[in-house]
Design an enzyme around this catalytic site. Sequence first.
Site, PDB file in Angstrom:
ATOM      1  N   GLU A 171     -44.648  -7.002  48.865  1.00 58.14           N
ATOM      2  CA  GLU A 171     -44.529  -7.730  50.132  1.00 58.14           C
ATOM      3  C   GLU A 171     -43.374  -7.183  50.974  1.00 58.14           C
ATOM      4  OE1 GLU A 171     -46.375 -10.190  51.661  1.00 58.14           O
ATOM      5  OE2 GLU A 171     -47.802  -9.562  50.127  1.00 58.14           O
TER       6      GLU A 171
ATOM      7  N   CYS B 234     -60.665  -7.882  61.262  1.00 55.18           N
ATOM      8  CA  CYS B 234     -60.136  -8.429  62.513  1.00 55.18           C
ATOM      9  C   CYS B 234     -58.916  -7.614  62.943  1.00 55.18           C
ATOM     10  CB  CYS B 234     -59.781  -9.908  62.351  1.00 55.18           C
ATOM     11  SG  CYS B 234     -59.569 -10.735  63.938  1.00 55.18           S
TER      12      CYS B 234
ATOM     13  N   CYS C  87     -66.690  -7.610  64.182  1.00 56.65           N
ATOM     14  CA  CYS C  87     -67.186  -8.984  64.165  1.00 56.65           C
ATOM     15  C   CYS C  87     -68.545  -9.102  63.471  1.00 56.65           C
ATOM     16  CB  CYS C  87     -67.280  -9.517  65.593  1.00 56.65           C
ATOM     17  SG  CYS C  87     -65.699  -9.453  66.458  1.00 56.65           S
TER      18      CYS C  87
ATOM     19  N   CYS D 202     -68.120 -10.002  59.933  1.00 57.31           N
ATOM     20  CA  CYS D 202     -66.992 -10.912  59.652  1.00 57.31           C
ATOM     21  C   CYS D 202     -67.490 -12.260  59.144  1.00 57.31           C
ATOM     22  CB  CYS D 202     -66.161 -11.100  60.925  1.00 57.31           C
ATOM     23  SG  CYS D 202     -64.830 -12.277  60.708  1.00 57.31           S
TER      24      CYS D 202
ATOM     25  N   CYS E 238     -66.065 -18.281  65.119  1.00 54.93           N
ATOM     26  CA  CYS E 238     -64.975 -17.655  65.880  1.00 54.93           C
ATOM     27  C   CYS E 238     -65.174 -17.827  67.385  1.00 54.93           C
ATOM     28  CB  CYS E 238     -64.904 -16.169  65.515  1.00 54.93           C
ATOM     29  SG  CYS E 238     -63.620 -15.310  66.424  1.00 54.93           S
TER      30      CYS E 238
HETATM   31  S1  SF4 Z   1     -65.473 -12.641  64.485  1.00 57.80           S
HETATM   32 FE1  SF4 Z   1     -63.464 -13.347  65.147  1.00 57.80          FE
HETATM   33  S2  SF4 Z   1     -62.219 -13.345  63.288  1.00 57.80           S
HETATM   34 FE2  SF4 Z   1     -64.011 -12.085  62.890  1.00 57.80          FE
HETATM   35  S3  SF4 Z   1     -63.401  -9.993  63.382  1.00 57.80           S
HETATM   36 FE3  SF4 Z   1     -64.344 -10.865  65.209  1.00 57.80          FE
HETATM   37  S4  SF4 Z   1     -62.630 -11.672  66.389  1.00 57.80           S
HETATM   38 FE4  SF4 Z   1     -61.892 -11.378  64.300  1.00 57.80          FE
END
Ligand code: SF4
Length: 358
Positions: free
Chosen positions: A42, A199, A206, A209, A215
């Site tokens: 970290e 992201c 997206c 995702c 989102c």
């Molecule tokens: S859907 Fe939303 S959280 Fe997912 S990558 Fe796209 S902007 Fe980021």
Amino acid sequence: MTSNKTENTTWFAENLIAWQRQYGRHDLPWQSSDPYRVWLSEIMLQQTQVSTVRDYYPRFIAAFPTVQALADADEDAVLSLWQGLGYYSRARHLHNAAKQVVNDFGGVFPQTRIQLETLRGVGRSTAAAIAAFAFNKRETILDGNVKRVLCRVFALDGDLNDKTFTDQLWALAEKLLPENETDMSAYTQGLMDLGATLCKRNKPECAVCPMINHCLAYRHEQQAQLPRKKTATPVQEVFWYWLIIRRGDGAVWLEKRPAKGIWGGLWCVPCVDGFQAALDYGALFGVAAEEWQEMPPFKHRLTHRLLHITPLLVAVDAVPSLSISGQWLTAASWTDLGLPKPLAAYLSKITGKNNGLA
Ligand code: SF4
């Protein structure tokens, strides 16, 4: 905050954990429930790319396999292994924190986030990462990647430099934590993985995702606007002369830099900010003004500073006894010390090429 979509948010943890278990990163060398390894990674990952840490981390662990070994180490040995990672205060804090663990906690890492935050260089997010990975504590991380994810998923358009806004992000991040402590490791790794692999700041992926159905930034095509851009920190320009004073046997005069400031605690040639200061320093070694050999200047960029460095070289024969602190060190010994990376490279270059020096 501009979103009211903060109720019934269990989908966030559920989607994230399921996604992490199937698609997240499982091969990072520091993924472990050992608090020492989590803590070390970290600290290294602050301000540093994963690919770079992959290179440094195994060497550091090999040299200091336990917190006791790190606490017992010489500071120069720690700084030497940190050489090139930058932000050397992290290495000094790491060393001091290892001593704290040994002296104040009997060599055993404390388990609560609050106790972990008492260690030097350990902030709330780092403490939470250690508590979550090593002890399954329900504590949330909130680094830059996580802030980006939250601002996008919940369409939060606030100033990340504003404490009130970041306090609200902390509160939201805490609310999103999974109920089950045994999920904390996958959840925390999922937060890190989502921000790092999908992201991303530019061109978030997206389509794959796990948050796509919730989102708000995706729904309203605001990915490029969120999070709101921080005001850029102005770059400070620093002008230095490097005084490279070499003895007949090839040893170079090095001094340990002050703990605070640029290259804090590293061994370095004297750095002065004016030619008169260079002459005054040289006079201590019996060097006359015309003996200095001025080399082509170069620039070296640090995160918030741009260094303009002009090396001045000189060879000295009979060295007077000196009342200033520093040491004559040869190439064999300076490679074991923590030297700033550009200086190590420059000394190798001039040692390889005989610049008219002895
Ligand atoms: S859907 Fe939303 S959280 Fe997912 S990558 Fe796209 S902007 Fe980021």
